[in-house]
Write an enzyme that holds these catalytic residues in place. Sequence first.
Site, PDB file in Angstrom:
ATOM      1  N   CYS A 121      32.502  39.384  40.558  1.00  0.00           N
ATOM      2  CA  CYS A 121      33.872  38.864  40.482  1.00  0.00           C
ATOM      3  C   CYS A 121      33.867  37.585  39.628  1.00  0.00           C
ATOM      4  O   CYS A 121      33.447  37.619  38.473  1.00  0.00           O
ATOM      5  CB  CYS A 121      34.411  38.647  41.887  1.00  0.00           C
ATOM      6  SG  CYS A 121      36.125  38.093  41.973  1.00  0.00           S
ATOM      7  N   ASP A 174      40.808  48.619  38.479  1.00  0.00           N
ATOM      8  CA  ASP A 174      40.766  47.180  38.729  1.00  0.00           C
ATOM      9  C   ASP A 174      41.870  46.500  37.918  1.00  0.00           C
ATOM     10  O   ASP A 174      41.791  46.445  36.685  1.00  0.00           O
ATOM     11  CB  ASP A 174      39.400  46.625  38.327  1.00  0.00           C
ATOM     12  CG  ASP A 174      39.197  45.169  38.733  1.00  0.00           C
ATOM     13  OD1 ASP A 174      40.214  44.472  38.962  1.00  0.00           O
ATOM     14  OD2 ASP A 174      38.035  44.738  38.819  1.00  0.00           O
ATOM     15  N   HIS A 206      38.858  46.701  42.222  1.00  0.00           N
ATOM     16  CA  HIS A 206      38.050  45.485  42.205  1.00  0.00           C
ATOM     17  C   HIS A 206      37.187  45.404  43.472  1.00  0.00           C
ATOM     18  O   HIS A 206      37.569  45.879  44.538  1.00  0.00           O
ATOM     19  CB  HIS A 206      38.974  44.271  42.129  1.00  0.00           C
ATOM     20  CG  HIS A 206      38.274  42.997  41.844  1.00  0.00           C
ATOM     21  ND1 HIS A 206      37.678  42.724  40.630  1.00  0.00           N
ATOM     22  CD2 HIS A 206      38.049  41.890  42.610  1.00  0.00           C
ATOM     23  CE1 HIS A 206      37.130  41.534  40.664  1.00  0.00           C
ATOM     24  NE2 HIS A 206      37.329  41.004  41.854  1.00  0.00           N
TER      25      HIS A 206
END
Length: 242
Positions: A121, A174, A206
């Site tokens: 991330c 995502d 995600h």
Amino acid sequence: MSEQWITVPTADGPMRVFTVRPDAVTTHAGAVVVLQEAFGVNEHIRTVARRIAERGYLAVAPDLFHRTGVAELPYDRHTDAMGLIDAIDPGAVAADVGALLAHLVENEEVPAARTAIVGFCFGGRAAFTAATCCPGLAGVAVFYGPGIAAGPHAVLDRAAKIDAPLLLHTGEQDPTIPAEHVAAIDAALTGAKVAFEQHTYPGVGHAFACDARPDKYVPDAATTAWTRTYDFLARVLPSGAG
């Protein structure tokens, strides 16, 4: 294995680093830097470091929130987390990762050439950023790193500075990394003649590899991504257990 928090000096003050040593590590063993999500070096990131150490690597997870005094945030504090990571620009990433690499050389006798980075991330964006400013790394793996191709801290225009092989994982659904960003990354890395693999995982969003978040986690895609990552680490750091 053994684990501990250590402190590494940086240009902006001391930085805690969660460190996990495998059962057998020599001065020639490889190190893997684990870069946190937007929620800090939490139990999930510490578990990732343990899993990597189980493969025979020295795993180190720096606290990139050290400037703020916030160690970690729960996953439901998303807005607060976004504010924290927005304040961490490429210069801060370069300072922190550079300080950690210097620590590994001076205290572990592990040079950049024997060090890989794996980021998740926000940490994926930070890992890519490190690849553009820390020469000589063994390799860099990016799990769903938003903000690489566009945004206030985008560094895709620095792709020509990357000299380490890259591995990138992105979920097809995502929203933080749309298809045009994936295409832009592919084009930039190809144009810069960077050795890279970029994988898009169909039907997932995600944080699909984060098993601490059941609403995000997709086991099949996560297993595939981790298999590819472990294979990648074994190629760039062949002293690992594999």
